[in-house]
Enzyme design. Structure first.
Site, PDB file in Angstrom:
ATOM      1  N   GLU A   1      -3.885   2.094  -2.852  1.00  0.00           N
ATOM      2  CA  GLU A   1      -4.036   3.422  -2.720  1.00  0.00           C
ATOM      3  C   GLU A   1      -3.185   4.084  -3.464  1.00  0.00           C
ATOM      4  O   GLU A   1      -2.204   4.997  -3.023  1.00  0.00           O
ATOM      5  CB  GLU A   1      -3.589   3.726  -1.143  1.00  0.00           C
ATOM      6  CG  GLU A   1      -4.839   3.656  -0.195  1.00  0.00           C
ATOM      7  CD  GLU A   1      -4.739   4.302   1.249  1.00  0.00           C
ATOM      8  OE1 GLU A   1      -5.258   5.286   1.125  1.00  0.00           O
ATOM      9  OE2 GLU A   1      -4.331   3.581   2.135  1.00  0.00           O
TER      10      GLU A   1
ATOM     11  N   ASP B   1       2.843   4.448   5.388  1.00  0.00           N
ATOM     12  CA  ASP B   1       2.446   4.162   6.521  1.00  0.00           C
ATOM     13  C   ASP B   1       2.301   2.470   6.556  1.00  0.00           C
ATOM     14  O   ASP B   1       2.314   2.008   7.760  1.00  0.00           O
ATOM     15  CB  ASP B   1       1.366   4.888   7.401  1.00  0.00           C
ATOM     16  CG  ASP B   1       0.344   4.672   6.236  1.00  0.00           C
ATOM     17  OD1 ASP B   1       0.232   4.423   5.270  1.00  0.00           O
ATOM     18  OD2 ASP B   1      -0.808   5.482   6.867  1.00  0.00           O
ATOM     19  N   HIS B   2       2.496   1.765   5.551  1.00  0.00           N
ATOM     20  CA  HIS B   2       2.380   0.482   5.171  1.00  0.00           C
ATOM     21  C   HIS B   2       4.036   0.067   4.870  1.00  0.00           C
ATOM     22  O   HIS B   2       4.739   0.810   3.970  1.00  0.00           O
ATOM     23  CB  HIS B   2       1.577   0.133   4.211  1.00  0.00           C
ATOM     24  CG  HIS B   2       0.211   0.240   4.562  1.00  0.00           C
ATOM     25  ND1 HIS B   2      -0.547  -0.907   4.654  1.00  0.00           N
ATOM     26  CD2 HIS B   2      -0.622   1.195   4.632  1.00  0.00           C
ATOM     27  CE1 HIS B   2      -1.757  -0.410   4.895  1.00  0.00           C
ATOM     28  NE2 HIS B   2      -1.979   1.003   4.860  1.00  0.00           N
TER      29      HIS B   2
ATOM     30  N   ASN C   1       0.881  -1.050  -0.112  1.00  0.00           N
ATOM     31  CA  ASN C   1       0.210   0.032   0.121  1.00  0.00           C
ATOM     32  C   ASN C   1       0.975   1.111   0.087  1.00  0.00           C
ATOM     33  O   ASN C   1       1.485   1.517   1.139  1.00  0.00           O
ATOM     34  CB  ASN C   1      -1.041  -0.009   1.380  1.00  0.00           C
ATOM     35  CG  ASN C   1      -1.922   1.204   1.214  1.00  0.00           C
ATOM     36  OD1 ASN C   1      -1.525   2.389   0.846  1.00  0.00           O
ATOM     37  ND2 ASN C   1      -3.151   1.091   1.904  1.00  0.00           N
TER      38      ASN C   1
ATOM     39  N   ASP D   1      -4.033  -5.013   0.671  1.00  0.00           N
ATOM     40  CA  ASP D   1      -4.596  -4.291   2.177  1.00  0.00           C
ATOM     41  C   ASP D   1      -5.913  -4.796   2.334  1.00  0.00           C
ATOM     42  O   ASP D   1      -6.739  -4.204   1.976  1.00  0.00           O
ATOM     43  CB  ASP D   1      -4.458  -2.882   2.053  1.00  0.00           C
ATOM     44  CG  ASP D   1      -4.640  -2.202   3.014  1.00  0.00           C
ATOM     45  OD1 ASP D   1      -5.206  -2.823   4.371  1.00  0.00           O
ATOM     46  OD2 ASP D   1      -4.645  -0.873   3.405  1.00  0.00           O
TER      47      ASP D   1
ATOM     48  N   ASP E   1      -2.197  -6.226   5.862  1.00  0.00           N
ATOM     49  CA  ASP E   1      -1.557  -6.548   4.361  1.00  0.00           C
ATOM     50  C   ASP E   1      -1.445  -8.182   4.521  1.00  0.00           C
ATOM     51  O   ASP E   1      -0.436  -8.604   5.077  1.00  0.00           O
ATOM     52  CB  ASP E   1      -0.351  -5.857   4.171  1.00  0.00           C
ATOM     53  CG  ASP E   1      -0.724  -4.371   4.132  1.00  0.00           C
ATOM     54  OD1 ASP E   1      -1.205  -3.595   3.413  1.00  0.00           O
ATOM     55  OD2 ASP E   1      -0.474  -3.702   5.252  1.00  0.00           O
TER      56      ASP E   1
ATOM     57  N   ASN F   1      -7.497  -4.543   5.356  1.00  0.00           N
ATOM     58  CA  ASN F   1      -7.965  -3.929   6.442  1.00  0.00           C
ATOM     59  C   ASN F   1      -8.730  -4.641   7.545  1.00  0.00           C
ATOM     60  O   ASN F   1      -9.927  -4.370   8.012  1.00  0.00           O
ATOM     61  CB  ASN F   1      -8.840  -2.887   5.944  1.00  0.00           C
ATOM     62  CG  ASN F   1      -8.253  -1.606   5.539  1.00  0.00           C
ATOM     63  OD1 ASN F   1      -7.463  -0.896   6.499  1.00  0.00           O
ATOM     64  ND2 ASN F   1      -8.439  -0.928   4.432  1.00  0.00           N
TER      65      ASN F   1
END
Length: 257
Positions: free
Chosen positions: A34, A247-248, A7, A147, A218, A149
């Site tokens: 993203e 941030d991943h 991501n 991802d 992930d 989530n």
């Protein structure tokens, strides 16, 4: 064959980070999430210069998924999920790369819960499960990477008691994830690291990365044909420490020939 998911949290804004990681890790195939870029703004030329062909499903400002392949062009087989003709969010793309069928996904966040966003998350998971059921029994290897989530268990979240009301840790979302595994999919990272604390995401706030206060959201799910070839599964967590990074962190599997 090395297959990764990442991501990128904005493919154009973080293009230097992506290109640096591609050069370092040299994955054979990568699922990106993203993108946050419309179809025409995907940086195809820069990625091709790095040695990768690509297919992508863009969307202005939000969402967006892509599949990259080193030294070749992925052969797109599917774009979007059936079951909701009114769903315009770019969250799923599927392609064949060197004999492996790869589904790249960006599953909805679902917050706040309860509410329409959480309802959308669960309905999307139902549609994804229907597609996964069509793929799990194929003779060729299939990898569903992205991802998700979802933090499946307490081991996948720093201080789980703080996440009880969050859509990523909701009982309904976790149940839907385990229903996927019951179809016959293998969670590659957890399969090879059954008791380890492993994270793939660290918030930008509260010094989360330095404290290793993360989440494992992930995932790469493998059908039986791919699971037989599973050799390694790792997280390139150091990438999260780079300047102006996502941030991943990238997550990857290595399949035997």
């Amino acid at each position: 064959m090395k297959i990764a998911t990442y991501n990128v949290n904005g493919v154009n804004g973080r293009l230097p980070v992506l290109l640096r990681w591609l050069a370092e890790a040299q994955p054979d195939a990568v699922c990106l999430q993203e993108l946050k870029a419309p179809q025409e703004k995907f940086p195809e030329a820069a990625i091709r210069d790095a040695g990768y062909g690509a297919v992508w499903h863009g969307q202005k400002s939000w969402n967006g998924v892509a599949i990259l392949a080193r030294g070749c062009d992925p052969v797109e087989t599917h774009r979007g999920l059936p079951g909701d003709p009114e769903d315009v969010q770019s969250r799923y793309i599927e392609a064949a790369v060197n004999g492996v069928l790869i589904g790249g996904l960006y599953l909805p966040n679902g917050n706040p819960r309860p509410g329409p966003k959480f309802d959308y998350k669960l309905k999307w998971m139902e549609r994804f499960a229907a597609r996964a059921a069509d793929l799990v029994g194929l003779d060729e290897p299939v990898v569903l990477a992205g991802d998700y989530n979802v933090m499946p268990t307490d081991l996948d979240v720093y201080k789980p008691e703080r996440w009880l009301d969050d859509a990523l840790f909701a009982p309904e979302a976790r149940a839907a994830y385990f229903a996927l595994l019951e179809q016959g999919w293998t969670d590659a990272l957890r399969h090879l690291h059954p008791g380890e604390t492993i994270y793939t995401f660290w918030d930008y706030f509260r010094n989360a990365y330095a404290r290793n206060a993360g989440l494992r959201i992930d995932h790469l799910l493998l059908n039986a044909a791919a699971a037989k070839r599973l050799k390694r599964a790792e997280v390139d967590s150091h990438v999260r420490g780079w300047e102006k990074t996502s941030d991943h962190a990238p997550v990857w599997v290595e399949l035997k020939d």
